[in-house]
Scaffold this motif. Sequence first.
Motif, PDB file in Angstrom:
ATOM      1  N   GLY A 215       0.803  -1.217   0.000  1.00 20.26           N
ATOM      2  CA  GLY A 215       0.000   0.000   0.000  1.00 20.26           C
ATOM      3  C   GLY A 215       0.833   1.264   0.000  1.00 20.26           C
ATOM      4  N   PHE A 216       0.607   2.109   1.020  1.00 18.65           N
ATOM      5  CA  PHE A 216       1.257   3.414   1.074  1.00 18.65           C
ATOM      6  C   PHE A 216       2.152   3.548   2.303  1.00 18.65           C
ATOM      7  N   PRO A 217       3.094   4.513   2.264  1.00 20.19           N
ATOM      8  CA  PRO A 217       3.891   4.810   3.461  1.00 20.19           C
ATOM      9  C   PRO A 217       2.997   5.257   4.604  1.00 20.19           C
ATOM     10  N   THR A 218       3.517   5.206   5.830  1.00 17.84           N
ATOM     11  CA  THR A 218       2.714   5.507   7.021  1.00 17.84           C
ATOM     12  C   THR A 218       2.316   6.977   7.122  1.00 17.84           C
ATOM     13  N   LEU A 219       2.869   7.818   6.271  1.00 15.36           N
ATOM     14  CA  LEU A 219       2.468   9.224   6.227  1.00 15.36           C
ATOM     15  C   LEU A 219       1.051   9.376   5.672  1.00 15.36           C
ATOM     16  N   VAL A 220       0.585   8.355   4.945  1.00 20.46           N
ATOM     17  CA  VAL A 220      -0.687   8.437   4.218  1.00 20.46           C
ATOM     18  C   VAL A 220      -1.850   7.949   5.076  1.00 20.46           C
ATOM     19  N   ARG A 221      -2.966   8.678   5.016  1.00 16.20           N
ATOM     20  CA  ARG A 221      -4.211   8.231   5.653  1.00 16.20           C
ATOM     21  C   ARG A 221      -4.928   7.346   4.627  1.00 16.20           C
ATOM     22  N   PHE A 222      -4.632   6.072   4.647  1.00 19.64           N
ATOM     23  CA  PHE A 222      -5.127   5.193   3.580  1.00 19.64           C
ATOM     24  C   PHE A 222      -6.623   4.920   3.678  1.00 19.64           C
ATOM     25  N   SER A 223      -7.261   5.441   4.726  1.00 19.70           N
ATOM     26  CA  SER A 223      -8.721   5.312   4.822  1.00 19.70           C
ATOM     27  C   SER A 223      -9.426   6.402   4.011  1.00 19.70           C
ATOM     28  N   TRP A 224      -8.680   7.375   3.529  1.00 21.87           N
ATOM     29  CA  TRP A 224      -9.274   8.480   2.760  1.00 21.87           C
ATOM     30  C   TRP A 224      -9.729   7.995   1.385  1.00 21.87           C
ATOM     31  N   GLY A 225     -10.843   8.522   0.918  1.00 23.30           N
ATOM     32  CA  GLY A 225     -11.373   8.139  -0.391  1.00 23.30           C
ATOM     33  C   GLY A 225     -10.403   8.408  -1.519  1.00 23.30           C
ATOM     34  N   THR A 226      -9.503   9.379  -1.325  1.00 23.44           N
ATOM     35  CA  THR A 226      -8.496   9.710  -2.337  1.00 23.44           C
ATOM     36  C   THR A 226      -7.667   8.485  -2.711  1.00 23.44           C
ATOM     37  N   CYS A 227      -7.436   7.597  -1.759  1.00 22.65           N
ATOM     38  CA  CYS A 227      -6.576   6.429  -1.997  1.00 22.65           C
ATOM     39  C   CYS A 227      -7.289   5.316  -2.762  1.00 22.65           C
ATOM     40  N   THR A 228      -8.618   5.345  -2.774  1.00 17.80           N
ATOM     41  CA  THR A 228      -9.392   4.254  -3.364  1.00 17.80           C
ATOM     42  C   THR A 228      -9.043   4.001  -4.821  1.00 17.80           C
ATOM     43  N   SER A 229      -8.833   5.065  -5.575  1.00 13.68           N
ATOM     44  CA  SER A 229      -8.559   4.906  -7.012  1.00 13.68           C
ATOM     45  C   SER A 229      -7.254   4.165  -7.274  1.00 13.68           C
ATOM     46  N   TYR A 230      -6.367   4.131  -6.286  1.00 20.19           N
ATOM     47  CA  TYR A 230      -5.080   3.457  -6.475  1.00 20.19           C
ATOM     48  C   TYR A 230      -5.163   1.964  -6.177  1.00 20.19           C
TER      49      TYR A 230
END
Length: 296
Positions: A215-230
């Motif tokens: 997934g993403f580095p720990t800096l990222v809020r991966f629960s955000w909808g912005t991440c869904t497209s990835y």
Amino acid sequence: MGSEAALPKWASTPCIMGIDEAGRGPVLGPMVYGCLYCARSYQKTLATLNFADSKTLKEEKREELFENLKADESIGWSVDVIDPRELSAKMLKKNKVNLNEISHDSAIGLINRVLNMGVLLTEVYLDTVGDADKYRIKLSERFPSIKFVVAKKADSLYPVVSGASIVAKVTRDKALREWVLEETTENMHRSFGSGYPGDPETKAWLAHHKHSVFGFPTLVRFSWGTCTSYYKDMVEVFWESDRVDEDVANSSSGKQLKLRNVGFTPSKRKSEEMESSAKGRCKFFQTRKLEQLTHF
């Protein structure tokens, strides 16, 4: 973090507090709640200190004002820095905690912290999070001896909230500047822009730093909808404990249960049915005939 040294004499007189946040919307970095408090008798002086909504001030001015308030012995302040991993974990766990609840809990935590220091809080001013009246009632029931004022744009209406917004914003900006990327993947960089979902530099950073498995580095809020497209470009993960005999799965639902991407799990009811029937249970438990007990 904050002005938590020896309690000043003015803290034993009736005091006011302002609370505000920074970083509620970004997909990167922490959300920070800040508070500023002072004697009620200091209100008029506070209004002359040129505090304003931090979003309307340039970074240099915010830094200057923050240094001024830290040096002012008639003002106290404190912050609560909420890590992006904590935000995502709470928003994606089985018993989800939404962002409004997280915000409420942070504000309540700051009030408790200052009260426990011995400050005589009599009035607290906050920007609204959700319905203003419901938020005010919730706070009043928790702290019946304090008068609460919950209003939209409180950071531009009340100097004590404007000061709190500066405390929160400067603290978040510093946290991002000094953020240490824990991941060791090659070609990582810090050019992540503002961290807001609409920022092209932030989008480019997310695209460059996504990993097909982790997934993403720990800096990222991966629960955000912005991440869904990835997520569509990430591999599908199967956990042994979620595997079901294909024949059983096909006869019951036509599909094999899977855990897709980040934070998605089978429904609680389906999981409980699987556990009680021993189907889909990890081989470790099956071979040892271990079962989950509900009564002891």
